[in-house]
Design a protein around this motif. Structure first.
Motif, PDB file in Angstrom:
ATOM      1  N   GLU A  41      43.531  29.871  46.056  1.00  0.00           N
ATOM      2  CA  GLU A  41      43.139  28.571  46.096  1.00  0.00           C
ATOM      3  C   GLU A  41      41.709  28.567  46.168  1.00  0.00           C
ATOM      4  N   LEU A  42      41.218  27.525  45.217  1.00  0.00           N
ATOM      5  CA  LEU A  42      39.968  27.218  45.300  1.00  0.00           C
ATOM      6  C   LEU A  42      39.571  25.884  45.634  1.00  0.00           C
ATOM      7  N   ARG A  43      38.393  25.830  46.379  1.00  0.00           N
ATOM      8  CA  ARG A  43      37.876  24.331  46.651  1.00  0.00           C
ATOM      9  C   ARG A  43      36.567  24.336  46.503  1.00  0.00           C
ATOM     10  N   ALA A  44      35.954  23.197  46.131  1.00  0.00           N
ATOM     11  CA  ALA A  44      34.527  23.337  46.055  1.00  0.00           C
ATOM     12  C   ALA A  44      34.075  21.817  46.424  1.00  0.00           C
ATOM     13  N   ARG A  45      32.636  21.828  46.916  1.00  0.00           N
ATOM     14  CA  ARG A  45      32.200  20.545  47.224  1.00  0.00           C
ATOM     15  C   ARG A  45      30.687  20.656  46.528  1.00  0.00           C
ATOM     16  N   ILE A  46      30.551  19.425  45.531  1.00  0.00           N
ATOM     17  CA  ILE A  46      29.345  19.994  44.636  1.00  0.00           C
ATOM     18  C   ILE A  46      28.781  18.277  44.638  1.00  0.00           C
ATOM     19  N   PRO A  47      27.397  18.355  44.910  1.00  0.00           N
ATOM     20  CA  PRO A  47      27.114  17.079  45.108  1.00  0.00           C
ATOM     21  C   PRO A  47      26.640  16.416  43.785  1.00  0.00           C
ATOM     22  N   LEU A  48      27.135  15.057  43.614  1.00  0.00           N
ATOM     23  CA  LEU A  48      26.985  14.421  42.538  1.00  0.00           C
ATOM     24  C   LEU A  48      25.617  13.452  42.292  1.00  0.00           C
ATOM     25  N   HIS A  49      25.199  13.361  41.155  1.00  0.00           N
ATOM     26  CA  HIS A  49      24.072  12.757  40.789  1.00  0.00           C
ATOM     27  C   HIS A  49      24.299  11.318  41.090  1.00  0.00           C
ATOM     28  N   ARG A  50      23.178  10.461  41.767  1.00  0.00           N
ATOM     29  CA  ARG A  50      23.413   9.095  41.797  1.00  0.00           C
ATOM     30  C   ARG A  50      23.607   8.109  40.489  1.00  0.00           C
ATOM     31  N   THR A  51      23.000   8.787  39.502  1.00  0.00           N
ATOM     32  CA  THR A  51      23.049   7.956  38.488  1.00  0.00           C
ATOM     33  C   THR A  51      24.746   8.265  37.874  1.00  0.00           C
ATOM     34  N   GLU A  52      25.309   7.343  37.449  1.00  0.00           N
ATOM     35  CA  GLU A  52      26.746   7.373  37.063  1.00  0.00           C
ATOM     36  C   GLU A  52      27.068   8.025  36.099  1.00  0.00           C
ATOM     37  N   ASN A  53      26.164   7.986  34.822  1.00  0.00           N
ATOM     38  CA  ASN A  53      26.216   8.531  33.697  1.00  0.00           C
ATOM     39  C   ASN A  53      25.898  10.173  33.886  1.00  0.00           C
ATOM     40  N   VAL A  54      25.214  10.620  34.779  1.00  0.00           N
ATOM     41  CA  VAL A  54      24.923  11.942  35.067  1.00  0.00           C
ATOM     42  C   VAL A  54      26.092  12.684  35.802  1.00  0.00           C
ATOM     43  N   ALA A  55      26.419  11.679  36.760  1.00  0.00           N
ATOM     44  CA  ALA A  55      27.737  12.110  37.553  1.00  0.00           C
ATOM     45  C   ALA A  55      29.019  12.411  36.935  1.00  0.00           C
ATOM     46  N   ARG A  56      29.339  11.460  35.917  1.00  0.00           N
ATOM     47  CA  ARG A  56      30.447  11.557  35.007  1.00  0.00           C
ATOM     48  C   ARG A  56      30.157  12.801  34.182  1.00  0.00           C
ATOM     49  N   LEU A  58      31.311  15.866  36.205  1.00  0.00           N
ATOM     50  CA  LEU A  58      32.719  15.878  36.561  1.00  0.00           C
ATOM     51  C   LEU A  58      33.343  16.594  35.381  1.00  0.00           C
ATOM     52  N   ALA A  59      32.588  15.908  34.045  1.00  0.00           N
ATOM     53  CA  ALA A  59      33.332  16.663  32.891  1.00  0.00           C
ATOM     54  C   ALA A  59      33.084  17.979  32.740  1.00  0.00           C
ATOM     55  N   THR A  60      31.860  18.555  33.027  1.00  0.00           N
ATOM     56  CA  THR A  60      31.418  19.865  32.997  1.00  0.00           C
ATOM     57  C   THR A  60      32.302  20.654  34.086  1.00  0.00           C
ATOM     58  N   ALA A  61      32.432  20.250  35.151  1.00  0.00           N
ATOM     59  CA  ALA A  61      33.306  20.814  36.142  1.00  0.00           C
ATOM     60  C   ALA A  61      34.726  21.040  35.601  1.00  0.00           C
ATOM     61  N   LEU A  62      35.298  20.090  34.926  1.00  0.00           N
ATOM     62  CA  LEU A  62      36.734  20.217  34.596  1.00  0.00           C
ATOM     63  C   LEU A  62      36.839  21.092  33.490  1.00  0.00           C
ATOM     64  N   THR A  63      35.983  21.155  32.443  1.00  0.00           N
ATOM     65  CA  THR A  63      35.794  22.115  31.297  1.00  0.00           C
ATOM     66  C   THR A  63      35.594  23.580  31.962  1.00  0.00           C
ATOM     67  N   LEU A  64      34.869  23.606  32.841  1.00  0.00           N
ATOM     68  CA  LEU A  64      34.638  25.168  33.335  1.00  0.00           C
ATOM     69  C   LEU A  64      35.814  25.590  34.055  1.00  0.00           C
ATOM     70  N   MET A  65      36.417  24.652  34.697  1.00  0.00           N
ATOM     71  CA  MET A  65      37.685  25.097  35.267  1.00  0.00           C
ATOM     72  C   MET A  65      38.843  25.401  34.706  1.00  0.00           C
ATOM     73  N   ARG A  66      38.891  24.627  33.474  1.00  0.00           N
ATOM     74  CA  ARG A  66      39.775  25.297  32.400  1.00  0.00           C
ATOM     75  C   ARG A  66      39.479  26.656  31.833  1.00  0.00           C
ATOM     76  N   GLU A  67      38.408  26.754  31.596  1.00  0.00           N
ATOM     77  CA  GLU A  67      37.729  28.124  31.120  1.00  0.00           C
ATOM     78  C   GLU A  67      38.070  29.156  32.152  1.00  0.00           C
ATOM     79  N   LEU A  68      37.904  28.900  33.405  1.00  0.00           N
ATOM     80  CA  LEU A  68      38.185  29.784  34.437  1.00  0.00           C
ATOM     81  C   LEU A  68      39.703  30.170  34.524  1.00  0.00           C
TER      82      LEU A  68
END
Length: 107
Positions: free
Chosen positions: A54-69, A72-82
């Motif tokens: 079971e994996l859980r993570a808490r990753i701070p998101l950037h304040r700028t919406e585009n950077v935060a998105r 999120l997209a990068t985290a999802l892509t890397l999770m799929r690869e994992l």
């Protein structure tokens, strides 16, 4: 009134043997990685006769919406690869049949 019946599973050598263990589930103590700009936890879980990570993570998101998105997209892509790299194929697990979601056709 129907009652659910579950077979009790014995404790493993690695489970915590405390409130984290249930009748049919056993959990290890969390392994924590926290000096990486965020925090991640890994827990070994045994449910019935199958063991999981079971994996859980808490990753701070950037304040700028585009950077935060983008984060999120990068985290999802890397999770799929994992998952593709680490997870066994479901067909290879003994005693598991494919169970499509309710209201959806099997792929």
């Amino acid at each position: 009134m129907a009652r659910l019946q579950r077979a009790e599973t014995p404790h493993t050598t690695w489970c915590t043997r405390d409130h984290r263990c249930g009748v049919a589930e056993h959990r290890s103590a969390d392994l924590t990685a926290d000096e990486i700009g965020g925090r991640a936890w890994l827990t070994r879980v045994r449910a019935g006769d199958v063991e999981y990570i079971e994996l859980r993570a808490r990753i701070p998101l950037h304040r700028t919406e585009n950077v935060a998105r983008w984060q999120l997209a990068t985290a999802l892509t890397l999770m799929r690869e994992l998952l593709a790299e680490v997870a066994p194929r479901l067909a290879g697990l003994a005693g598991r049949e494919q169970r499509p979601a309710i209201g959806r056709r099997a792929a």
